[in-house]
Design a protein around this motif. Structure first.
Motif: not given
Ligand code: CA
Length: 646
Positions: A1-9, A38-42, A64-70, A105-108
């Motif tokens: 739910m939170r994720r959907t909201f974030f994406l929407f925002l 949750g993984e960042v690609l370029y 923390g492991d800032f390679r996932k859930d970003l 800017s990336f959040n986890q």
């Protein structure tokens, strides 16, 4: 739910994910960010073609492991960076850097964990991570950087393997003295330890990508490139065993803090690779120069005559030789402390001054990190011992030091480099490093930094006939790879036919390249301080035109241009000093190279000098009048070269 909201925002605020990109000022180069589960690609595109396919980003840290859930929480507006700067010690004295910057800017879990700062100029991309404090935690260590490079199908490689730590001479490895291998396949990992920077990739017929890093100092470790079986490459930290196991491989940073810049130079031809200034564009001077350093040329006996000739008599002879050549310096290499002694070094320095020549002195970097026995050692590893030594040098008129045998990329070693440069500046000393890693932006960061070896340099020509046989192949790669990102203390341009004290035929290794080749590499290889491998006997056994050229060739340049070439086969560049152009080329290929040069660089010149080889590698100087519309044809046999100048 939170994720959907974030994406929407996010979509509301910044549009679709495809909008997460940075485009160069000319619109051709694109750096695109995507977040996939949750993984960042370029991804990198040039004129619509993929040069780097989707590749991972992220960090694993003590926070923390800032390679996932970003999640991409926000991105800044595009800002234009426009900067003009002057720097005498790189390949272009006056640089105009123009780039677009966006900060992602990336959040986890709703925590702001890192930013990715991305700058994109017309042919260069630079990005780095900025890591943020979490609660009361103001420091971190980075265990791993996920930054990956995936190239399209059909990519070939031009890479130099990283050495196994604590091997080679007196356990000094890695000493960054391995060959580059042209036209290699992807999917390998060097000799098991990855590759050194810089790394060049040919993207089939589409073009080229040069990968490197810059802005490395005591605040981080230097990195290498790891090759994976699937054909991708990834940033690798130093190896545990480096520096005899001392120091961590997981650099620590105070928060907020940065990783070094990762750089990619992209072009459909090698022109942007040769002409890039990105290693210097994104870094800053760390302290002001204590004086107006006089970068210039010099001679050194060690390269031809080796350890036994670091004697008062030979060094005096080289001081006379440098004076006769109009050179500013003599480098007194290893073992002067025992074979000459301090008192007589003072005498030598005074004698040199009477001839308008100054000394550079060699030092062992040790320290506790290898077994290299050559002295002087125990002077350069700590501030408390090197500062009095540097004060002594300043007092007797020494102008520079060459410090050897570092071996390693850990943060603790970066601290040695930085603090040594900082101290040396207090005593007006220029610094050359040998047995050393690639300098990463140091020409701009440290104003008394002159040059680093970090290449399979001239000494290997002395040690190995195989290296002599392959000299042209390696030399034809340096302008496109190693030397394009940093000054290179190759110490070459030998005119001896044989690497022995008296140029005696049949003794030691034999040079296979021509005299004109030696002249051409004096132009092709860039270093603000050049110690050439010339010897006093060359005054009578080398052609007069070759000696005259080596007297005049500049070591400081105002501009460089790519003319032609292919790494491993041949290289042709033009360099400008003031209003004088030097076009220089060498050929490593079996077939004689037939070149037709554009005379545009020489408009207004009344005459041109052409140094070139005949089919038997016998060189000559021809002076020709410039006629309007006349073309300039040059043929260059294997192991030969040419130089064309006003
Ligand atoms: Ca070396």
């Amino acid at each position: 739910m939170r994720r959907t909201f974030f994406l929407f925002l996010m979509l509301l605020t910044f549009g679709w994910l495809s909008a997460a990109k940075v485009v160069s000022p000319d619109g051709k180069l694109v750096f695109e960010i995507k977040v996939n589960q949750g993984e960042v690609l370029y991804e990198v595109l040039y004129e619509g073609e993929t040069f780097v396919a989707p590749s991972a980003l992220g960090l694993a840290t003590t926070l923390g492991d800032f390679r996932k859930d970003l999640m991409l929480a926000k991105q800044s507006a595009v800002s234009l960076i426009e900067e003009h700067y002057a720097l005498r010690t790189i390949k272009s004295s006056s640089v105009h850097y123009r780039a677009h910057e966006v900060i992602f800017s990336f959040n986890q879990d709703e925590r702001h964990v890192f930013d990715l700062e991305v700058q994109v100029s017309n042919n260069d991309i630079a990005f780095r991570y900025k890591v943020y404090p979490q609660g009361e935690t103001l420091v971190t260590r980075v265990f791993e950087e996920e930054t990956t490079y995936v190239f399209p199908e059909g990519t070939s490689t031009f890479l130099s393997p990283q050495m196994e730590p604590m091997t080679a001479f007196a356990r000094t490895a890695p000493s960054y003295e391995t060959p580059y291998f042209p036209d290699g396949p992807v999917g390998q990992n060097g000799w098991g330890n990855g590759y050194v920077f810089p790394a060049l990739f040919r993207i089939g017929d589409a073009g080229w990508v040069l990968i490197s890093e810059t802005g490395v100092d005591s605040r981080y470790a230097a990195s290498r490139l790891l090759g994976k079986d699937d054909g991708s490459y990834k940033i690798g930290h130093p190896m545990e065993a480096e520096n005899n196991g001392n120091g961590t491989v997981a650099p620590g940073i105070a928060l907020p803090g940065y990783t070094p810049w990762r750089t990619l130079t992209v072009g459909t031809t090698l022109q942007p690779i040769v002409e890039t200034t990105i290693p210097f564009d994104v870094v800053e001077e760390k302290y002001p120069a204590s004086e107006n350093y006089a970068f210039g040329k010099g001679s050194w006996s060690w390269i031809i005559k080796m350890d036994g000739h670091t004697t008062y008599e030979t060094q005096k002879e080289y001081i006379d030789f440098s004076a006769a050549m109009g050179y500013s310096y003599v480098l007194v290499d290893a073992l002067w402390d025992t074979q000459i002694g301090r008192d007589r070094i003072e005498e030598l320095a005074a004698y040199a001054a009477s001839k308008d020549v100054a000394l550079f002195l060699w030092y062992n970097s040790n320290g506790y990190w290898n077994d290299a026995p050559q002295g002087p050692h125990g002077y350069m590893h700590q501030s408390s011992v090197r500062r009095p030594e540097m004060e002594w040098m300043q007092g007797i008129g020494v102008k520079g030091i060459k410090v050897d045998f570092f071996g390693g990329d850990k943060q603790v070693t970066m601290d040695v480099y930085e603090s040594l440069l900082y101290d040396a500046n207090d005593y007006g000393l220029m610094v050359i490093f040998h047995g050393t890693t690639l300098p990463r932006g140091w020409e701009r960061m440290f104003p008394n930094f002159a040059s680093s070896e970090a290449v399979l340099a001239s000494e290997m020509l002395h040690f190995s006939q195989e290296r002599c046989d392959e000299e042209a192949v390696q030399a034809s790669m340096h302008p496109f790879i190693r030397n394009t990102v940093a000054s290179m203390d190759f110490g070459g341009s030998a005119l001896n036919q044989y690497y022995n004290a008296n140029n005696t035929p049949g003794v030691g290794t034999q040079r296979k390249t021509s005299d004109v080749f030696a002249l051409a590499t004096a132009v092709l290889f860039q270093s603000p301080v050049q110690f050439f491998a010339l010897a006093p006997n060359n005054m009578h056994d080398a052609p007069a035109w070759a000696i005259d050229f080596m007297k005049e060739v500049p070591s400081l340049w105002d501009e460089v241009r790519f003319i032609d070439g292919y790494p491993g086969r041949y290289a042709v560049l033009a360099r400008r000093s003031g209003d004088q152009w030097y076009v220089a080329g060498i050929n490593a290929g079996e077939e004689t190279l037939q070149l037709e040069l554009d005379p545009d660089l020489f408009v207004g010149a009344e005459r041109l000098r052409l140094y070139s080889d005949d089919s038997g590698l016998k060189g000559s100087l021809k002076v020709q009048k410039m006629k309007p519309g006349s073309s300039l044809k040059v043929s260059v046999p294997k192991n030969g070269g040419f130089v064309l100048t006003q």
